[in-house]
Design a protein around this motif. Structure first.
Motif, PDB file in Angstrom:
ATOM      1  N   THR A  89      57.784  47.016  -8.580  1.00 16.49           N
ATOM      2  CA  THR A  89      57.924  46.646  -7.082  1.00 16.49           C
ATOM      3  C   THR A  89      57.013  45.437  -6.527  1.00 16.49           C
ATOM      4  N   ASN A  93      60.195  43.569  -6.112  1.00 17.95           N
ATOM      5  CA  ASN A  93      60.957  44.444  -4.939  1.00 17.95           C
ATOM      6  C   ASN A  93      59.953  44.603  -3.844  1.00 17.95           C
ATOM      7  N   MET A 221      66.394  47.414  -0.893  1.00 18.43           N
ATOM      8  CA  MET A 221      65.170  47.288  -1.723  1.00 18.43           C
ATOM      9  C   MET A 221      64.289  48.713  -1.763  1.00 18.43           C
ATOM     10  N   GLY A 224      65.988  50.273  -4.481  1.00 19.54           N
ATOM     11  CA  GLY A 224      65.544  49.689  -5.798  1.00 19.54           C
ATOM     12  C   GLY A 224      64.300  50.429  -6.108  1.00 19.54           C
TER      13      GLY A 224
END
Length: 350
Positions: A89, A93, A221, A224
């Protein structure tokens, strides 16, 4: 934007999300040998509690799982998933509006669980091995309040979507509601983590449902992030399916539980959480019913609580309980997505 351009853009977004998920799976698989080396070298053996929160000796539970705890099984494997999700992350992301809050909540929940696991490892295996329930509860509530305050003051969101009705504006009350949801979800996941593969499978299905909802909402996101969690959980399940090689421990169950509650709120799907995570509700509810029945009526409703241990006690093999719960979890996750589509959670772009 024409239809073909929209299709190409959506395909690219979905491809990126799944690449992140695959990357999380591969990274977690690569980190697992390092954890395993440390776990066996320093003996991260989980010590099973011998008494319940009310002080009663857990005779049925200890009988059901006597063979499992005769062999040394490491705990705290959830740290692999937490590290994996944090790295993926942060590198690929990270977004202030969509992924910062669930990532921060995940790490905070993991810290609480890690403290509990370390105390468990250092205990003598007698009584309740770990932090006192009241202390854990207070720490998770504090995380929920902090996350709720950030959600309200930084994101400026003060309403809850009610399916088929609309948004109910509740103002600053969103903060204690946020704390309640996070605390309830974290504890429910922790309670459900009692059979090989059970919590990991149910969490994967729940995050998949919210990931799809986030994707359809255009929160790419956040979607994700959900699929990053799924990738890490699938790696964990590879080793945790019966017979388990290791357990996620509280560092995993609290981390994933807190993050699940946060994701449900960020997708404005709070009232879908009990649907998608229905088995977490059933697991936590069965434990609560058992505690209240023993306290006020001096009798038990279940042979052993939570309900997955009751099913074991009446003769269901551990693997049957886990597989059937996975089936129910899959149906619940699908139903939750359908309700999101029908109930106004998805706003399609023109």
């Amino acid at each position: 934007m024409n239809q073909q351009a929209t299709y190409q853009l959506l395909t690219g977004d979905v491809t990126q999300i799944f690449l992140i998920s695959v990357g999380a799976f591969l990274l977690a698989m690569m980190l697992t040998p390092f954890y395993t080396f440390l776990a066996y070298r320093y003996r991260f053996w989980k010590k099973q509690r011998t008494t319940s929160t009310s002080g009663e000796v857990l005779q049925v539970f200890n009988k059901l799982h006597a063979n499992k705890f005769r062999r040394n099984i490491p705990t705290m494997a959830g740290v692999i998933g937490v590290v994996t999700i944090a790295v993926i992350t942060f590198v690929f992301n990270l977004d202030r509006g969509e992924t910062f809050l669930p990532l921060a909540a995940l790490v905070a929940g993991a810290i609480v669980g890690l403290i509990d696991d370390i105390i468990n490892l250092r205990s003598d295996g007698k009584g309740v091995a770990g932090l006192r329930s009241s202390i854990k509860f207070s720490m998770i509530v504090a995380i929920g309040l902090a996350a709720g305050a950030w959600f309200y003051f930084q994101n400026g969101i003060d309403g809850v979507h009610i399916p088929f009705v609309g948004t109910l504006v509740i103002g600053w009350l969103i903060i204690p509601l946020f704390a309640f949801v996070v605390t309830a979800t974290a504890n429910a996941v922790n309670i459900s983590d009692g059979l090989d593969g059970l919590a990991g499978g149910l969490l994967s299905l729940s995050f998949a449902a919210f990931g799809v909802i986030a994707l359809l909402q255009g929160q790419l996101m956040l979607a994700g992030f959900c699929f990053t969690v799924i990738g890490a959980l699938l790696s964990y399940l590879w080793f945790n399916i019966y017979p388990a090689r290791f357990f996620m421990g509280d560092v995993g169950s609290f981390a994933f539980g807190v993050a699940l509650g946060v994701v449900a709120i960020l997708t404005n799907s709070l009232l879908l959480l009990p649907v998608i995570g229905v088995l977490f509700v059933v697991e936590a509810g069965s434990s609560l019913i058992q505690i209240l029945a023993k306290r006020f009526f001096k009798r038990k409703v279940f042979i052993s609580a939570p309900i997955h241990h009751h099913l074991e006690a009446i003769g269901w093999p551990e693997t049957k309980v886990t597989m059937r719960f996975w089936v129910i979890g899959c149906i619940a996750a699908s139903l939750g997505v359908m309700l999101a589509l029908a109930g106004g959670h998805i706003v399609w772009a023109a």
